[in-house]
Scaffold this motif. Structure first.
Motif, PDB file in Angstrom:
ATOM      1  N   ASN A   5       0.825  -1.214   0.000  1.00 28.63           N
ATOM      2  CA  ASN A   5       0.000   0.000   0.000  1.00 28.63           C
ATOM      3  C   ASN A   5       0.861   1.268   0.000  1.00 28.63           C
ATOM      4  O   ASN A   5       1.510   1.566   1.007  1.00 28.63           O
ATOM      5  CB  ASN A   5      -0.911  -0.036   1.225  1.00 28.63           C
ATOM      6  CG  ASN A   5      -1.885   1.140   1.248  1.00 28.63           C
ATOM      7  OD1 ASN A   5      -1.795   2.047   0.426  1.00 28.63           O
ATOM      8  ND2 ASN A   5      -2.819   1.092   2.183  1.00 28.63           N
ATOM      9  N   PRO A   6       0.853   2.035  -1.102  1.00 25.41           N
ATOM     10  CA  PRO A   6       1.740   3.200  -1.202  1.00 25.41           C
ATOM     11  C   PRO A   6       1.260   4.384  -0.367  1.00 25.41           C
ATOM     12  O   PRO A   6       2.034   5.326  -0.149  1.00 25.41           O
ATOM     13  CB  PRO A   6       1.690   3.559  -2.703  1.00 25.41           C
ATOM     14  CG  PRO A   6       0.915   2.460  -3.359  1.00 25.41           C
ATOM     15  CD  PRO A   6       0.065   1.833  -2.314  1.00 25.41           C
ATOM     16  N   LEU A  32       0.600   4.316   2.724  1.00 26.01           N
ATOM     17  CA  LEU A  32       1.147   4.232   4.082  1.00 26.01           C
ATOM     18  C   LEU A  32       2.571   4.784   4.091  1.00 26.01           C
ATOM     19  O   LEU A  32       3.351   4.492   3.181  1.00 26.01           O
ATOM     20  CB  LEU A  32       1.193   2.778   4.560  1.00 26.01           C
ATOM     21  CG  LEU A  32      -0.131   2.095   4.910  1.00 26.01           C
ATOM     22  CD1 LEU A  32       0.088   0.599   5.110  1.00 26.01           C
ATOM     23  CD2 LEU A  32      -0.743   2.711   6.158  1.00 26.01           C
ATOM     24  N   PRO A  33       2.931   5.582   5.104  1.00 24.44           N
ATOM     25  CA  PRO A  33       4.332   5.983   5.236  1.00 24.44           C
ATOM     26  C   PRO A  33       5.212   4.744   5.395  1.00 24.44           C
ATOM     27  O   PRO A  33       4.834   3.800   6.097  1.00 24.44           O
ATOM     28  CB  PRO A  33       4.340   6.820   6.526  1.00 24.44           C
ATOM     29  CG  PRO A  33       2.929   7.233   6.741  1.00 24.44           C
ATOM     30  CD  PRO A  33       2.081   6.161   6.150  1.00 24.44           C
ATOM     31  N   VAL A  45       7.769   4.255   7.045  1.00 21.86           N
ATOM     32  CA  VAL A  45       8.178   3.991   8.418  1.00 21.86           C
ATOM     33  C   VAL A  45       7.071   3.268   9.198  1.00 21.86           C
ATOM     34  O   VAL A  45       7.353   2.437  10.070  1.00 21.86           O
ATOM     35  CB  VAL A  45       8.584   5.308   9.123  1.00 21.86           C
ATOM     36  CG1 VAL A  45       7.375   6.187   9.349  1.00 21.86           C
ATOM     37  CG2 VAL A  45       9.319   5.042  10.406  1.00 21.86           C
ATOM     38  N   ALA A  46       5.831   3.546   8.860  1.00 23.48           N
ATOM     39  CA  ALA A  46       4.718   2.844   9.518  1.00 23.48           C
ATOM     40  C   ALA A  46       4.749   1.374   9.135  1.00 23.48           C
ATOM     41  O   ALA A  46       4.507   0.495   9.978  1.00 23.48           O
ATOM     42  CB  ALA A  46       3.386   3.476   9.123  1.00 23.48           C
ATOM     43  N   VAL A  47       5.048   1.095   7.882  1.00 23.62           N
ATOM     44  CA  VAL A  47       5.158  -0.299   7.436  1.00 23.62           C
ATOM     45  C   VAL A  47       6.314  -0.980   8.172  1.00 23.62           C
ATOM     46  O   VAL A  47       6.189  -2.103   8.671  1.00 23.62           O
ATOM     47  CB  VAL A  47       5.375  -0.373   5.913  1.00 23.62           C
ATOM     48  CG1 VAL A  47       5.535  -1.824   5.463  1.00 23.62           C
ATOM     49  CG2 VAL A  47       4.225   0.292   5.185  1.00 23.62           C
TER      50      VAL A  47
END
Lengths: 207, 207
Positions: B157-158, B160-161, B163-165
């Motif tokens: 999912n692009p 999402l940041p 860093v969150a991933v």
DNA sequence: GTCTATACTACGATAGAC
DNA sequence: GTCTATCGTAGTATAGAC
């Protein structure tokens, strides 16, 4: 005033004061538990924050474990209250999302008491507490029912065991991703909630 | 044998013995850290498990924090080794999945040292350890690169940041859902891994 | 570098006066 | 039920002999 009126009033007042103090204690324990966890929290800190002597604490609660247990019971009761207040007409998936978002909000605000994930003396006390276990069961039953409904109508992946879904939702209440993102200071609380809700329900894959 | 040959050999042997003992210590620390966590782990236990006196431990490591830190550094090095060994021709998403599954396997086998999520004295030591921070940065960079590639090609999912991933994947290494499901004894380790991988990448929603 | 023995500290819990 | 003062123990760390 005759004794029949006065005595009950006096007693009720006393009881009320006692309850107020105890709820103040539990409130402090809740904060400290959310902040540092059970092991790092000391009874001295609790006493200091409440503003009474340590020995007085032990008149209310027989041990540190019982202290934490009382806080967990209160947290569970809050969860029950929130669940009871979710509109019945909402779709099961939306109910689950509402509860999940609420628990994560508490966690972000430092109001979600965190118990040690490892086995400890606290675990035993919690398992032996009827109030806690009853609350846990009621919450689990409510969420479990919604999960099964959501799976039946195809809004939650039916190939997952319901209990796996339940645990996954419970785990959001102590998700370290929340604090990591908060520490980064790049996003507002609302944005953080949106992101974690997205990864939880939609997953990391693109859709 | 002349001294030029003998002396270096002897020294090398000594160093090797020392390294072997230290790695035995670290191995024990790793197990205990995975089992009970940093706070509950005592230096006495470590000494007892290694089979040496507590004072001898302190000849190798100056404090309990440094002891745990060494274990974390080793865990990080293992992660780097695994990452380096992932086939380069795999798709970025598959690389991420491979690493995530590997960390969760370690956790299920009780080999993933768990540090306290709350702030503690250990945090400070880790932050001050160059070896740990270097390892952490290298792992983060490797995963971060794969995440951006996966987002660029639309498999992650692009919106999402990155860093969150990254945090979401890191968090799988200490996911309580793993132990909860294991405690239930309803599923094999492989099934548990499949389920948590599914919730992590596909989400709870039906697709 | 390994041991035994011990110093020091933090913390949970209690005694006893009021 | 509140306090002050204290106990008992667990656990980190160190001293000093070998």
């Amino acid at each position: 005033m005759n004794p029949e009126e006065t005595k009950p009033q006096k007693k009720s007042f006393k009881v009320q004061m006692l309850a107020a103090r105890e709820s103040a204690i539990i409130e402090s324990v809740n904060r400290l538990l959310a902040d540092k966890g059970f092991d790092a929290m000391t009874v001295d800190e609790v006493a200091a924050e409440v503003g009474i002597a340590k020995a007085s604490l032990y008149k209310h609660f027989p041990s540190k474990e019982e202290l934490a247990c009382a806080a967990m019971v209160m947290a569970m009761q809050r969860a029950q209250a929130f669940i009871a207040q979710v509109p019945a007409e909402q779709a099961p998936l939306d109910k689950l999302k509402a509860v999940t978002r609420w628990t994560m909000t508490l966690k972000l605000q430092g109001q979600m008491p965190s118990l040690p994930s490892q086995n400890s003396s606290l675990r035993a006390t919690l398992m032996g507490s009827k109030a806690y276990m009853d609350g846990l069961m009621e919450v689990s039953d409510a969420l479990g029912g919604w999960i099964e409904q959501a799976q039946a109508q195809g809004s939650v992946n039916p190939s997952l065991p319901a209990v796996a879904v339940l645990y996954t939702l419970f785990a959001r209440a102590c998700d370290p991703v929340l604090e990591f993102l908060k520490m980064g200071e790049q996003h507002s609380d609302e944005q953080i909630l949106d992101m974690v809700m997205s990864t939880c329900f939609d997953g990391l894959n693109a859709r």
